[in-house]
Design a protein around this motif. Structure first.
Motif, PDB file in Angstrom:
ATOM      1  N   THR A 184      14.681  59.156  15.050  1.00  0.00           N
ATOM      2  CA  THR A 184      15.252  59.394  16.381  1.00  0.00           C
ATOM      3  C   THR A 184      14.571  60.519  17.146  1.00  0.00           C
ATOM      4  OG1 THR A 184      16.889  60.979  15.551  1.00  0.00           O
ATOM      5  CG2 THR A 184      17.519  58.652  15.563  1.00  0.00           C
ATOM      6  N   HIS A 185      13.625  61.208  16.498  1.00  0.00           N
ATOM      7  CA  HIS A 185      12.865  62.232  17.236  1.00  0.00           C
ATOM      8  C   HIS A 185      11.435  62.194  16.715  1.00  0.00           C
ATOM      9  CE1 HIS A 185      12.674  65.977  19.726  1.00  0.00           C
ATOM     10  NE2 HIS A 185      11.566  66.099  19.032  1.00  0.00           N
ATOM     11  N   SER A 186      10.618  61.380  17.374  1.00  0.00           N
ATOM     12  CA  SER A 186       9.270  61.137  16.881  1.00  0.00           C
ATOM     13  C   SER A 186       8.245  61.451  17.951  1.00  0.00           C
ATOM     14  CB  SER A 186       9.144  59.669  16.472  1.00  0.00           C
ATOM     15  OG  SER A 186       7.787  59.325  16.254  1.00  0.00           O
ATOM     16  N   GLN A 216      10.365  62.450  23.732  1.00  0.00           N
ATOM     17  CA  GLN A 216      11.255  63.543  23.338  1.00  0.00           C
ATOM     18  C   GLN A 216      10.883  64.866  24.001  1.00  0.00           C
ATOM     19  OE1 GLN A 216      13.836  62.953  21.401  1.00  0.00           O
ATOM     20  NE2 GLN A 216      13.344  60.937  20.558  1.00  0.00           N
ATOM     21  N   ASP A 217      11.787  65.820  23.906  1.00  0.00           N
ATOM     22  CA  ASP A 217      11.523  67.209  24.334  1.00  0.00           C
ATOM     23  C   ASP A 217      11.191  67.293  25.815  1.00  0.00           C
ATOM     24  OD1 ASP A 217      11.750  68.255  21.673  1.00  0.00           O
ATOM     25  OD2 ASP A 217       9.735  67.507  21.262  1.00  0.00           O
ATOM     26  N   GLY A 218      11.644  66.332  26.594  1.00  0.00           N
ATOM     27  CA  GLY A 218      11.381  66.368  28.026  1.00  0.00           C
ATOM     28  C   GLY A 218      10.058  65.737  28.429  1.00  0.00           C
ATOM     29  N   GLU A 220      13.337  74.542  26.420  1.00  0.00           N
ATOM     30  CA  GLU A 220      12.683  75.759  25.941  1.00  0.00           C
ATOM     31  C   GLU A 220      11.206  75.780  26.372  1.00  0.00           C
ATOM     32  OE1 GLU A 220      12.743  76.218  21.648  1.00  0.00           O
ATOM     33  OE2 GLU A 220      13.211  78.346  21.809  1.00  0.00           O
ATOM     34  N   TYR A 221      10.788  74.709  27.024  1.00  0.00           N
ATOM     35  CA  TYR A 221       9.377  74.551  27.405  1.00  0.00           C
ATOM     36  C   TYR A 221       9.201  74.500  28.911  1.00  0.00           C
ATOM     37  CZ  TYR A 221       8.565  72.832  22.603  1.00  0.00           C
ATOM     38  OH  TYR A 221       8.468  72.710  21.254  1.00  0.00           O
ATOM     39  N   ASP A 222       7.970  74.769  29.350  1.00  0.00           N
ATOM     40  CA  ASP A 222       7.593  74.428  30.719  1.00  0.00           C
ATOM     41  C   ASP A 222       7.582  72.903  30.820  1.00  0.00           C
ATOM     42  OD1 ASP A 222       7.144  77.094  31.144  1.00  0.00           O
ATOM     43  OD2 ASP A 222       4.960  76.944  31.244  1.00  0.00           O
ATOM     44  N   SER A 265      18.377  66.328  23.602  1.00  0.00           N
ATOM     45  CA  SER A 265      17.846  67.610  24.082  1.00  0.00           C
ATOM     46  C   SER A 265      17.264  68.515  23.016  1.00  0.00           C
ATOM     47  CB  SER A 265      18.974  68.375  24.796  1.00  0.00           C
ATOM     48  OG  SER A 265      18.497  69.616  25.288  1.00  0.00           O
ATOM     49  N   HIS A 266      16.044  68.956  23.291  1.00  0.00           N
ATOM     50  CA  HIS A 266      15.533  70.173  22.663  1.00  0.00           C
ATOM     51  C   HIS A 266      16.145  71.284  23.507  1.00  0.00           C
ATOM     52  CE1 HIS A 266      11.946  72.722  21.080  1.00  0.00           C
ATOM     53  NE2 HIS A 266      12.840  73.528  21.633  1.00  0.00           N
ATOM     54  N   MET A 267      17.115  71.965  22.955  1.00  0.00           N
ATOM     55  CA  MET A 267      17.953  72.872  23.736  1.00  0.00           C
ATOM     56  C   MET A 267      17.161  74.093  24.211  1.00  0.00           C
ATOM     57  SD  MET A 267      21.588  72.661  21.717  1.00  0.00           S
ATOM     58  CE  MET A 267      20.973  73.452  20.215  1.00  0.00           C
ATOM     59  N   SER A 303      18.480  67.677  19.469  1.00  0.00           N
ATOM     60  CA  SER A 303      17.256  67.352  18.728  1.00  0.00           C
ATOM     61  C   SER A 303      16.949  68.419  17.689  1.00  0.00           C
ATOM     62  CB  SER A 303      16.074  67.275  19.695  1.00  0.00           C
ATOM     63  OG  SER A 303      16.207  66.179  20.567  1.00  0.00           O
ATOM     64  N   HIS A 304      16.371  67.979  16.580  1.00  0.00           N
ATOM     65  CA  HIS A 304      15.912  68.865  15.496  1.00  0.00           C
ATOM     66  C   HIS A 304      16.741  70.146  15.420  1.00  0.00           C
ATOM     67  CE1 HIS A 304      13.816  70.587  18.919  1.00  0.00           C
ATOM     68  NE2 HIS A 304      12.943  69.598  18.972  1.00  0.00           N
ATOM     69  N   PHE A 305      18.026  69.944  15.170  1.00  0.00           N
ATOM     70  CA  PHE A 305      18.998  71.044  15.074  1.00  0.00           C
ATOM     71  C   PHE A 305      18.531  72.029  13.999  1.00  0.00           C
ATOM     72  CE2 PHE A 305      23.923  71.644  14.906  1.00  0.00           C
ATOM     73  CZ  PHE A 305      23.806  72.750  15.743  1.00  0.00           C
ATOM     74  N   SER A 329      12.052  63.039  12.092  1.00  0.00           N
ATOM     75  CA  SER A 329      10.846  63.679  11.550  1.00  0.00           C
ATOM     76  C   SER A 329      10.270  64.735  12.490  1.00  0.00           C
ATOM     77  CB  SER A 329       9.766  62.633  11.265  1.00  0.00           C
ATOM     78  OG  SER A 329       9.100  62.268  12.472  1.00  0.00           O
ATOM     79  N   ASP A 330      10.369  64.498  13.795  1.00  0.00           N
ATOM     80  CA  ASP A 330       9.690  65.343  14.790  1.00  0.00           C
ATOM     81  C   ASP A 330       8.174  65.316  14.558  1.00  0.00           C
ATOM     82  OD1 ASP A 330       9.466  66.989  16.983  1.00  0.00           O
ATOM     83  OD2 ASP A 330      10.278  68.772  16.020  1.00  0.00           O
ATOM     84  N   GLY A 331       7.681  64.323  13.826  1.00  0.00           N
ATOM     85  CA  GLY A 331       6.281  64.336  13.393  1.00  0.00           C
ATOM     86  C   GLY A 331       5.351  63.536  14.290  1.00  0.00           C
TER      87      GLY A 331
HETATM   88 ZN   LIG Z   1      11.391  69.625  20.235  1.00  0.00          ZN
END
Ligand SMILES: [Zn+2]
Length: 546
Positions: free
Chosen positions: A122-124, A151-153, A225-227, A253-255, A283-285, A430-432
């Motif tokens: 769910t987060h790849s 993911q991550d925006g 958390e990112y630009d 969300s990557h918070m 995401s990736h808590f 995985s976030d991989g």
């Molecule tokens: Zn992230």
């Protein structure tokens, strides 16, 4: 019934079907050659997409496995019939309705192995480079059969183009995607993003998001958390989340913080769920600061309270004590000359010994070294070295050279990860990436099975599989997936619970895991004997009910 009996019967079935197994191997070889040929020719054909259907029309049996069906129900020894790329039948081997091969049906003897639905990540970030590596070794070698990208925006834009490319030249795995808030923000605001968006700009983002939703994204993702997402107000995010909600989409969300301001970030996430009224996934808590270690239960209690109030808040977790991101992510105020912020980061968040350079465009020789090592080599203190590296990266970017950088950083501990993962509303991710510097790209799922389930006993087998399959599907709104039941797509993984383990490390992040025996997507074998087969049966998964 004893295991011995099951094995004997499996052996008898395998024996009686021996000739068929050999012939089926021949057929399979022929089929995967055909698949490769089709894959090679497909870009040259037009209007012939039907001819590229995966070679899975024939039926086969997987016999004698411990079937863990993804619902969380107890496993049992049984067999599965796959026909036309779909699960046709599932039955216990000791029951009246036990399955046996018909009409020379091929049989895969799976005695002693676990058969589960293919994992849903769910987060790849494995979509990066996927069109150049359609067989996706990093993905299928873990037993993952579906990846959720965007993911991550950050997402492919417009998503219709990416989906069309994947349908013209399918990958081995299924792909779904969110639409990234940061991507929409860049489209509308360009380089002028270091501020809150105006009402007109938010409206323009909403309009782009509607198109992405109509083209099948699952919902909206943020990387706060990112630009450029870090400069958005909560109201901006809520406006876009409401647009997603209106189309039956969801929010992931990557918070805004995973360390010093984690608790505030959780409150912001709850507020978004409350005001936009849509399913929300964290995401990736992780608890990525020393000051947060040991507080997982307390934080989960806050989320349980929000859920008890009617909010659908869930999370995903990857099984590593270290994350991968940019060097600058630890500067929430975006002042990369701030020595106090750098000192705080190195004291509270990541020790210099725990910060490994994953990529460093200005000087690739540094890749693989820790900040502590570079600091010793240069004879500068770690805070100075850290700020210098960021400055070197920025200077390279400014003159149009490669300033790209990433770090792998140790900030979490095993107990917290296991506690967060055990929350009934957490699924595994995985976030991989396909060729990333973090070992999670090749190892996340086998690591959960080998370490958290077998070695440490922090999750039950059925519970872990549920978190990798059925629960993940529910969290993504992928109806009918992630379960091993008649009618579900035949996305399957066969693994050996006694040996499954990740082998990828920060030093060698691209080593394939042990113990993943065979992986099917839509009934076609995509991975076996430690290698991809070349079959490319993956589909684009668009949001239901558009
Ligand atoms: Zn992230």
């Amino acid at each position: 019934m004893s295991n011995e009996g099951v094995k004997d019967r499996a052996a008898a079935v395998a024996h009686s079907a021996g000739g068929e197994v050999a012939r089926s191997q021949e057929r399979k070889d022929r089929r995967s050659r055909t698949a490769l040929l089709l894959a090679a020719w497909l870009p040259l054909l037009s209007g012939c997409a039907d001819t590229a259907a995966p070679p899975a029309a024939e039926s086969f049996l997987v016999h004698g496995a411990t079937i863990v069906d993804g619902t969380g129900n107890p496993g049992f020894i049984g067999s599965v019939r796959v026909a036309g790329g779909v699960i046709a039948d599932v039955a216990a081997d000791d029951g009246d309705d036990a399955l046996s091969p018909t009409n020379g049906e091929p049989v895969h003897d799976a005695a002693g192995l676990v058969l589960a639905p293919g994992f849903i990540d769910t987060h790849s970030h494995h979509d990066g480079g996927l069109l150049d590596e359609l067989t996706a070794l990093a993905v299928v070698s873990q037993g993952i059969t579906t990846i959720v990208a965007g993911q991550d925006g950050g997402s492919r834009f417009p998503i219709a183009d990416f989906f069309a490319a994947l349908e013209a030249t399918p990958a081995a795995v299924n792909v779904a995607s969110y639409a990234g808030h940061g991507t929409l923000r860049r489209q509308v605001m360009g380089d002028d993003f270091r501020r809150e968006a105006t009402d007109e700009e938010v409206a323009a983002m909403e309009s782009l998001l509607k198109t992405e939703l109509a083209n099948g994204v699952l919902g909206l993702s943020t990387g706060l958390e990112y630009d450029p997402g870090i400069y958005s107000s909560t109201d901006e995010v809520i406006a876009l989340a409401m647009t997603a909600a209106a189309s039956g989409g969801r929010y992931i969300s990557h918070m805004r913080s995973e360390d010093r301001a984690l608790l505030a970030a959780i409150e912001e996430t709850i507020e978004i769920a409350e005001r936009a009224r849509l399913p929300v996934q964290i995401s990736h808590f992780k608890l990525a600061a020393r000051g947060l270690w040991g507080r997982a239960e307390e934080i989960l209690a806050r989320l349980d309270e929000a859920r008890a109030g009617g909010l659908d808040i869930t999370a995903d977790v990857y099984p590593y004590e270290y994350w991968q991101s940019t060097m600058t992510v630890l500067f929430p105020e975006r002042d990369f000359t701030d020595r106090a912020a750098a000192r705080y980061a190195l004291e509270e968040l990541v020790a210099p010994e725990g910060m490994i350079i994953g990529r460093f465009g200005p000087d690739p020789v540094l890749e693989g070294k820790t900040l502590a090592e570079i600091s010793a080599e240069r004879g500068t203190d770690p805070v100075t070295t850290y700020l210098d590296l960021i400055a070197e990266s920025e200077a390279a970017e400014e003159v149009g050279r490669d300033g790209g950088e990433s770090i792998v950083a140790r900030s979490m501990n095993f107990d917290d990860i296991a506690t967060l993962m055990s929350w009934p509303h957490t699924n595994v991710s995985s976030d991989g990436g396909l060729r990333g510097a973090h070992p999670r790209g090749f190892g996340a799922y086998p690591r959960v099975l080998g370490r958290y389930v077998r070695e440490e006993g922090r999750l039950g087998l059925e519970e872990a599989i549920h978190k990798m399959t059925g629960l993940a599907a529910v969290h993504m709104g992928l109806a009918g997936r992630g379960v091993l039941q008649p009618g579900a797509p035949a996305d399957l993984v066969l693994f050996d619970l006694a040996t499954v383990i990740d082998r990828s490390t920060t030093a060698e992040p691209h080593l394939v895991a042990a113990g993943i025996e065979r992986v099917w997507v839509a009934g076609a074998v995509v991975y076996e004997d430690g290698a991809v087969t070349g079959a490319l049966p993956g589909k684009v998964l668009r949001r239901e009910g558009r």
